[in-house]
Design a protein around this motif. Structure first.
Motif, PDB file in Angstrom:
ATOM      1  N   GLU A 141       0.849  -1.190   0.000  1.00  0.00           N
ATOM      2  CA  GLU A 141       0.000   0.000   0.000  1.00  0.00           C
ATOM      3  C   GLU A 141       0.888   1.245   0.000  1.00  0.00           C
ATOM      4  N   ILE A 142       0.412   2.290  -0.693  1.00  0.00           N
ATOM      5  CA  ILE A 142       1.199   3.535  -0.735  1.00  0.00           C
ATOM      6  C   ILE A 142       0.487   4.575   0.122  1.00  0.00           C
ATOM      7  N   CYS A 143       1.282   5.295   0.911  1.00  0.00           N
ATOM      8  CA  CYS A 143       0.698   6.328   1.773  1.00  0.00           C
ATOM      9  C   CYS A 143       1.448   7.650   1.600  1.00  0.00           C
ATOM     10  N   LEU A 144       0.696   8.703   1.315  1.00  0.00           N
ATOM     11  CA  LEU A 144       1.262  10.055   1.213  1.00  0.00           C
ATOM     12  C   LEU A 144       0.821  10.862   2.434  1.00  0.00           C
ATOM     13  N   ALA A 145       1.785  11.457   3.134  1.00  0.00           N
ATOM     14  CA  ALA A 145       1.462  12.359   4.250  1.00  0.00           C
ATOM     15  C   ALA A 145       1.445  13.788   3.718  1.00  0.00           C
ATOM     16  N   VAL A 146       0.317  14.464   3.899  1.00  0.00           N
ATOM     17  CA  VAL A 146       0.177  15.841   3.416  1.00  0.00           C
ATOM     18  C   VAL A 146       0.102  16.774   4.619  1.00  0.00           C
ATOM     19  N   VAL A 147       1.078  17.679   4.708  1.00  0.00           N
ATOM     20  CA  VAL A 147       1.159  18.564   5.871  1.00  0.00           C
ATOM     21  C   VAL A 147       0.800  19.989   5.447  1.00  0.00           C
ATOM     22  N   GLN A 148      -0.155  20.582   6.168  1.00  0.00           N
ATOM     23  CA  GLN A 148      -0.522  21.968   5.889  1.00  0.00           C
ATOM     24  C   GLN A 148      -0.400  22.782   7.173  1.00  0.00           C
ATOM     25  N   VAL A 149       0.199  23.949   7.050  1.00  0.00           N
ATOM     26  CA  VAL A 149       0.305  24.846   8.205  1.00  0.00           C
ATOM     27  C   VAL A 149      -0.554  26.072   7.918  1.00  0.00           C
ATOM     28  N   GLY A 150      -1.517  26.349   8.806  1.00  0.00           N
ATOM     29  CA  GLY A 150      -2.410  27.488   8.601  1.00  0.00           C
ATOM     30  C   GLY A 150      -3.556  27.125   7.672  1.00  0.00           C
ATOM     31  N   GLU A 151      -4.344  28.140   7.353  1.00  0.00           N
ATOM     32  CA  GLU A 151      -5.564  27.871   6.567  1.00  0.00           C
ATOM     33  C   GLU A 151      -5.660  28.763   5.341  1.00  0.00           C
ATOM     34  N   ASP A 152      -4.521  29.012   4.690  1.00  0.00           N
ATOM     35  CA  ASP A 152      -4.547  29.803   3.462  1.00  0.00           C
ATOM     36  C   ASP A 152      -5.522  29.149   2.474  1.00  0.00           C
ATOM     37  N   PRO A 153      -6.527  29.898   1.968  1.00  0.00           N
ATOM     38  CA  PRO A 153      -7.561  29.266   1.137  1.00  0.00           C
ATOM     39  C   PRO A 153      -6.998  28.603  -0.130  1.00  0.00           C
ATOM     40  N   ALA A 154      -6.022  29.264  -0.777  1.00  0.00           N
ATOM     41  CA  ALA A 154      -5.452  28.683  -2.008  1.00  0.00           C
ATOM     42  C   ALA A 154      -4.752  27.364  -1.680  1.00  0.00           C
ATOM     43  N   SER A 155      -3.994  27.348  -0.553  1.00  0.00           N
ATOM     44  CA  SER A 155      -3.300  26.114  -0.148  1.00  0.00           C
ATOM     45  C   SER A 155      -4.312  25.012   0.152  1.00  0.00           C
ATOM     46  N   SER A 156      -5.430  25.389   0.792  1.00  0.00           N
ATOM     47  CA  SER A 156      -6.449  24.381   1.135  1.00  0.00           C
ATOM     48  C   SER A 156      -7.017  23.749  -0.143  1.00  0.00           C
ATOM     49  N   VAL A 157      -7.213  24.572  -1.194  1.00  0.00           N
ATOM     50  CA  VAL A 157      -7.711  24.036  -2.470  1.00  0.00           C
ATOM     51  C   VAL A 157      -6.692  23.048  -3.049  1.00  0.00           C
ATOM     52  N   TYR A 158      -5.400  23.454  -3.057  1.00  0.00           N
ATOM     53  CA  TYR A 158      -4.360  22.564  -3.606  1.00  0.00           C
ATOM     54  C   TYR A 158      -4.299  21.250  -2.824  1.00  0.00           C
ATOM     55  N   VAL A 159      -4.334  21.372  -1.476  1.00  0.00           N
ATOM     56  CA  VAL A 159      -4.237  20.181  -0.627  1.00  0.00           C
ATOM     57  C   VAL A 159      -5.427  19.252  -0.888  1.00  0.00           C
ATOM     58  N   ASN A 160      -6.612  19.845  -1.009  1.00  0.00           N
ATOM     59  CA  ASN A 160      -7.803  19.018  -1.271  1.00  0.00           C
ATOM     60  C   ASN A 160      -7.717  18.315  -2.607  1.00  0.00           C
ATOM     61  N   ASN A 161      -7.229  19.033  -3.622  1.00  0.00           N
ATOM     62  CA  ASN A 161      -7.076  18.412  -4.948  1.00  0.00           C
ATOM     63  C   ASN A 161      -6.099  17.235  -4.890  1.00  0.00           C
ATOM     64  N   LYS A 162      -5.055  17.395  -4.110  1.00  0.00           N
ATOM     65  CA  LYS A 162      -4.058  16.322  -3.985  1.00  0.00           C
ATOM     66  C   LYS A 162      -4.671  15.117  -3.272  1.00  0.00           C
ATOM     67  N   LYS A 163      -5.453  15.400  -2.223  1.00  0.00           N
ATOM     68  CA  LYS A 163      -6.096  14.288  -1.500  1.00  0.00           C
ATOM     69  C   LYS A 163      -7.072  13.551  -2.414  1.00  0.00           C
ATOM     70  N   LYS A 164      -7.818  14.338  -3.202  1.00  0.00           N
ATOM     71  CA  LYS A 164      -8.796  13.713  -4.115  1.00  0.00           C
ATOM     72  C   LYS A 164      -8.086  12.836  -5.142  1.00  0.00           C
ATOM     73  N   ALA A 165      -6.969  13.341  -5.685  1.00  0.00           N
ATOM     74  CA  ALA A 165      -6.222  12.564  -6.687  1.00  0.00           C
ATOM     75  C   ALA A 165      -5.706  11.272  -6.058  1.00  0.00           C
ATOM     76  N   CYS A 166      -5.229  11.350  -4.813  1.00  0.00           N
ATOM     77  CA  CYS A 166      -4.759  10.149  -4.106  1.00  0.00           C
ATOM     78  C   CYS A 166      -5.898   9.137  -4.006  1.00  0.00           C
ATOM     79  N   ALA A 167      -7.066   9.629  -3.572  1.00  0.00           N
ATOM     80  CA  ALA A 167      -8.208   8.724  -3.371  1.00  0.00           C
ATOM     81  C   ALA A 167      -8.565   8.053  -4.694  1.00  0.00           C
ATOM     82  N   TYR A 168      -8.530   8.806  -5.785  1.00  0.00           N
ATOM     83  CA  TYR A 168      -8.907   8.265  -7.096  1.00  0.00           C
ATOM     84  C   TYR A 168      -7.946   7.146  -7.533  1.00  0.00           C
ATOM     85  N   ILE A 169      -6.670   7.391  -7.268  1.00  0.00           N
ATOM     86  CA  ILE A 169      -5.654   6.434  -7.754  1.00  0.00           C
ATOM     87  C   ILE A 169      -5.521   5.231  -6.826  1.00  0.00           C
TER      88      ILE A 169
END
Ligand code: NAP
Length: 278
Positions: free
Chosen positions: A31-59
């Motif tokens: 199994e492959i696991c990616l750890a995604v670390v975000q500091v703070g709640e910058d809205p643009a960063s939150s969008v990028y992080v969410n897109n990355k999580k979604k892509a992980c889930a899809y794959i």
């Protein structure tokens, strides 16, 4: 007819290939696991992080989210990265940039183990890229190479000009194009007579971060143009560093914005995650 280089389609193809590969790995008990670390709640960063999580889930990659408050101390983040470095269940570590001003992003990047550095920003990854060793490469330039290859545009022996020399795009792009046997020129804000240089390009890659700065007067007839830029214009529409309307009829192939380079970045991040387990 100008070829429209379709990053949406090509990134979709790559994701399907990765999904199949990950399913095979899972069947073999890996199994492959990616750890995604975000500091703070910058809205643009939150969008990028969410897109990355979604892509992980899809794959089929498991993603673990770590969220620290904006006020977190740098030591806290460094300790988390160290803990993830040691965790055998974590294959890749991604710290979303930018970090708050009181944190030293370079220090954080250097703390990530080069073997888990899926963004390809660690100095060891950069060094490996330049000397041609196996390692992780920054995702946007890696995506551009895939776009060219999968659009049947040959790179070998071509005159390539890159506008921009950032650590994330311009410099790794240079190394990758050299690896593909191109002749590479890198232009930047101190370059004299930019037009004279860009007009030499068989393949022109623009990553200057300046909205629509490249028009038809910068481009040779029949060139291939790759637009890395990403901006919102006065009408709130996405556009690039290239004036698409002015350039499109002069060139043999061009990436649109959106739908060109952008979708490739996440696809190549997913590829780097899968690479950790190959
Ligand atoms: P950056 O760090 O700001 O670097 C811009 C580079 O362009 C610098 O090297 C700068 O030269 C050069 N430059 C600026 N103005 C110039 C001019 N007038 N003539 C020639 N060179 C000039 O930007 P970046 O991070 O590489 O990103 C570039 C663009 O790509 C941005 O619009 C960014 O949003 C976009 N981007 C998109 C993706 C994606 O996934 N689609 C990913 C990354 C970046 P100096 O070094 O001399 O200052």
């Amino acid at each position: 007819m100008t070829q429209l280089i379709d990053g949406k389609r090509i990134s979709g193809e790559i994701k399907e290939e990765l999904k199949a590969e990950v399913a095979e790995m899972k069947a073999a008990g890996r199994e492959i696991c990616l750890a995604v670390v975000q500091v703070g709640e910058d809205p643009a960063s939150s969008v990028y992080v969410n897109n990355k999580k979604k892509a992980c889930a899809y794959i089929g990659i498991r993603s673990e989210a770590y969220e620290l408050p904006e006020s977190a101390e740098e030591e806290e983040l460094l300790a988390l990265v160290e803990q993830l470095n040691m965790d055998p269940k974590v294959n890749g570590i991604l710290v979303q940039l930018p970090l708050p001003a009181h944190m030293d992003a370079d220090k954080v990047i250097r703390t990530i183990s080069p073997d888990k550095d899926v963004d390809g920003f660690h100095p060891v990854s950069v060094g490996r890229l330049w000397i041609g060793e196996k390692g992780f490469c920054s995702c946007t330039p890696a995506g551009i190479i895939e776009l060219l290859k999968r659009s049947d545009i040959s790179i070998d022996g071509k005159e390539c000009v890159i506008v921009g020399r950032s650590n994330i795009v311009g410099k790794p792009m240079t190394a990758l194009l050299l690896r593909e046997n191109a002749t590479v020129t890198v232009a930047h804000s101190h370059t004299k007579d930019l037009k004279k240089i860009t007009k030499r390009a068989d393949i022109l890659i623009v990553a200057a971060g300046k909205q629509q700065m490249i028009d038809d007067t910068y481009v040779k007839d029949g060139a291939v143009v790759i637009d890395v830029g990403m901006h919102r214009n006065e009408q709130n529409k996405l556009c690039g560093d290239v004036d698409f309307e002015k350039v499109k009829d002069k060139v043999s192939a061009i990436t649109p914005v959106p739908g060109g380079v952008g979708p490739m970045t996440i696809a190549m991040l997913m590829n780097n995650c899968v690479e950790t387990a190959r």
